[in-house]
Design a protein around this motif. Structure first.
Motif, PDB file in Angstrom:
ATOM      1  N   GLN A   5       0.833  -1.205   0.000  1.00  0.00           N
ATOM      2  CA  GLN A   5       0.000   0.000   0.000  1.00  0.00           C
ATOM      3  C   GLN A   5       0.870   1.257   0.000  1.00  0.00           C
ATOM      4  O   GLN A   5       0.582   2.226  -0.697  1.00  0.00           O
ATOM      5  CB  GLN A   5      -0.931  -0.014   1.218  1.00  0.00           C
ATOM      6  N   ALA A   6       1.948   1.242   0.784  1.00  0.00           N
ATOM      7  CA  ALA A   6       2.850   2.399   0.847  1.00  0.00           C
ATOM      8  C   ALA A   6       3.587   2.601  -0.471  1.00  0.00           C
ATOM      9  O   ALA A   6       3.800   3.732  -0.903  1.00  0.00           O
ATOM     10  CB  ALA A   6       3.845   2.219   1.985  1.00  0.00           C
ATOM     11  N   ILE A   7       3.979   1.518  -1.112  1.00  0.00           N
ATOM     12  CA  ILE A   7       4.683   1.624  -2.397  1.00  0.00           C
ATOM     13  C   ILE A   7       3.774   2.235  -3.455  1.00  0.00           C
ATOM     14  O   ILE A   7       4.205   3.069  -4.241  1.00  0.00           O
ATOM     15  CB  ILE A   7       5.191   0.243  -2.845  1.00  0.00           C
ATOM     16  N   TRP A   8       2.503   1.849  -3.471  1.00  0.00           N
ATOM     17  CA  TRP A   8       1.570   2.325  -4.490  1.00  0.00           C
ATOM     18  C   TRP A   8       0.809   3.573  -4.040  1.00  0.00           C
ATOM     19  O   TRP A   8      -0.128   3.997  -4.712  1.00  0.00           O
ATOM     20  CB  TRP A   8       0.567   1.223  -4.817  1.00  0.00           C
ATOM     21  N   PHE A   9       1.186   4.194  -2.916  1.00  0.00           N
ATOM     22  CA  PHE A   9       0.460   5.327  -2.361  1.00  0.00           C
ATOM     23  C   PHE A   9       0.365   6.477  -3.365  1.00  0.00           C
ATOM     24  O   PHE A   9       1.353   6.865  -3.978  1.00  0.00           O
ATOM     25  CB  PHE A   9       1.153   5.833  -1.086  1.00  0.00           C
ATOM     26  N   GLY A  10      -0.828   7.020  -3.532  1.00  0.00           N
ATOM     27  CA  GLY A  10      -1.039   8.182  -4.381  1.00  0.00           C
ATOM     28  C   GLY A  10      -1.168   7.869  -5.861  1.00  0.00           C
ATOM     29  O   GLY A  10      -1.445   8.752  -6.659  1.00  0.00           O
ATOM     30  N   ARG A  11      -0.987   6.626  -6.225  1.00  0.00           N
ATOM     31  CA  ARG A  11      -1.126   6.257  -7.635  1.00  0.00           C
ATOM     32  C   ARG A  11      -2.543   5.771  -7.881  1.00  0.00           C
ATOM     33  O   ARG A  11      -3.225   5.298  -6.998  1.00  0.00           O
ATOM     34  CB  ARG A  11      -0.119   5.173  -7.993  1.00  0.00           C
ATOM     35  N   GLU A  12      -2.947   5.888  -9.128  1.00  0.00           N
ATOM     36  CA  GLU A  12      -4.286   5.442  -9.484  1.00  0.00           C
ATOM     37  C   GLU A  12      -4.429   3.950  -9.253  1.00  0.00           C
ATOM     38  O   GLU A  12      -3.471   3.200  -9.362  1.00  0.00           O
ATOM     39  CB  GLU A  12      -4.570   5.749 -10.955  1.00  0.00           C
ATOM     40  N   SER A  13      -5.630   3.537  -8.938  1.00  0.00           N
ATOM     41  CA  SER A  13      -5.898   2.122  -8.753  1.00  0.00           C
ATOM     42  C   SER A  13      -5.824   1.426 -10.111  1.00  0.00           C
ATOM     43  O   SER A  13      -6.447   1.851 -11.074  1.00  0.00           O
ATOM     44  CB  SER A  13      -7.279   1.929  -8.136  1.00  0.00           C
ATOM     45  N   SER A  14      -5.018   0.389 -10.166  1.00  0.00           N
ATOM     46  CA  SER A  14      -4.880  -0.366 -11.405  1.00  0.00           C
ATOM     47  C   SER A  14      -4.932  -1.847 -11.081  1.00  0.00           C
ATOM     48  O   SER A  14      -4.878  -2.252  -9.923  1.00  0.00           O
ATOM     49  CB  SER A  14      -3.553  -0.021 -12.090  1.00  0.00           C
ATOM     50  N   ILE A  19      -3.535  -6.739  -7.806  1.00  0.00           N
ATOM     51  CA  ILE A  19      -2.891  -8.059  -7.789  1.00  0.00           C
ATOM     52  C   ILE A  19      -1.801  -8.107  -6.736  1.00  0.00           C
ATOM     53  O   ILE A  19      -1.729  -9.052  -5.939  1.00  0.00           O
ATOM     54  CB  ILE A  19      -2.345  -8.418  -9.184  1.00  0.00           C
ATOM     55  N   TRP A  20      -0.924  -7.112  -6.708  1.00  0.00           N
ATOM     56  CA  TRP A  20       0.150  -7.095  -5.712  1.00  0.00           C
ATOM     57  C   TRP A  20      -0.404  -6.965  -4.301  1.00  0.00           C
ATOM     58  O   TRP A  20       0.114  -7.573  -3.364  1.00  0.00           O
ATOM     59  CB  TRP A  20       1.136  -5.963  -5.992  1.00  0.00           C
ATOM     60  N   PHE A  21      -1.438  -6.174  -4.117  1.00  0.00           N
ATOM     61  CA  PHE A  21      -2.020  -5.967  -2.789  1.00  0.00           C
ATOM     62  C   PHE A  21      -2.599  -7.268  -2.225  1.00  0.00           C
ATOM     63  O   PHE A  21      -2.413  -7.576  -1.059  1.00  0.00           O
ATOM     64  CB  PHE A  21      -3.111  -4.886  -2.868  1.00  0.00           C
ATOM     65  N   TRP A  22      -3.298  -8.028  -3.054  1.00  0.00           N
ATOM     66  CA  TRP A  22      -3.930  -9.253  -2.590  1.00  0.00           C
ATOM     67  C   TRP A  22      -3.034 -10.476  -2.684  1.00  0.00           C
ATOM     68  O   TRP A  22      -3.377 -11.539  -2.142  1.00  0.00           O
ATOM     69  CB  TRP A  22      -5.229  -9.492  -3.338  1.00  0.00           C
ATOM     70  N   ALA A  23      -1.880 -10.386  -3.322  1.00  0.00           N
ATOM     71  CA  ALA A  23      -0.971 -11.527  -3.440  1.00  0.00           C
ATOM     72  C   ALA A  23      -0.446 -11.958  -2.074  1.00  0.00           C
ATOM     73  O   ALA A  23      -0.311 -13.159  -1.806  1.00  0.00           O
ATOM     74  CB  ALA A  23       0.187 -11.187  -4.370  1.00  0.00           C
ATOM     75  N   VAL A  24      -0.155 -11.010  -1.218  1.00  0.00           N
ATOM     76  CA  VAL A  24       0.407 -11.320   0.102  1.00  0.00           C
ATOM     77  C   VAL A  24      -0.556 -12.174   0.941  1.00  0.00           C
ATOM     78  O   VAL A  24      -0.178 -13.264   1.387  1.00  0.00           O
ATOM     79  CB  VAL A  24       0.808 -10.025   0.848  1.00  0.00           C
ATOM     80  N   PRO A  25      -1.794 -11.751   1.168  1.00  0.00           N
ATOM     81  CA  PRO A  25      -2.669 -12.588   1.998  1.00  0.00           C
ATOM     82  C   PRO A  25      -3.062 -13.905   1.327  1.00  0.00           C
ATOM     83  O   PRO A  25      -3.234 -14.916   2.004  1.00  0.00           O
ATOM     84  CB  PRO A  25      -3.889 -11.715   2.258  1.00  0.00           C
TER      85      PRO A  25
END
Length: 75
Positions: A5-14, A19-25
């Protein structure tokens, strides 16, 4: 999840962000659930599964309250 979330902060949702956000859980849950039928080496533990679920819930809660624009917090 919070690191991604911190890496992608402020960028548009793509789709890449999702995919990267949900890959971890998903990987964490799959590896723990894979231990039950012995598909993955290790010992299945319900408390590990609950800890993963709680961590995902906390990360989702924190990201839900996070502002998308840090300048909105200034007075």
């Amino acid at each position: 999840m919070l690191l991604i979330q911190a890496i992608w902060f402020g960028r548009e949702s793509s789709i890449s962000r999702v995919i990267w956000f949900w890959a971890v859980p998903i990987v964490a849950l799959a590896s723990e659930l894979g231990q039950y039928p012995r598909l993955v080496p290790g010992t299945f533990d319900i408390f590990d599964l609950l800890t993963i679920a709680l961590s995902v819930a906390v990360a989702l809660g924190i990201s839900a309250f996070e502002s998308t624009n840090p300048r909105e917090k200034q007075i």
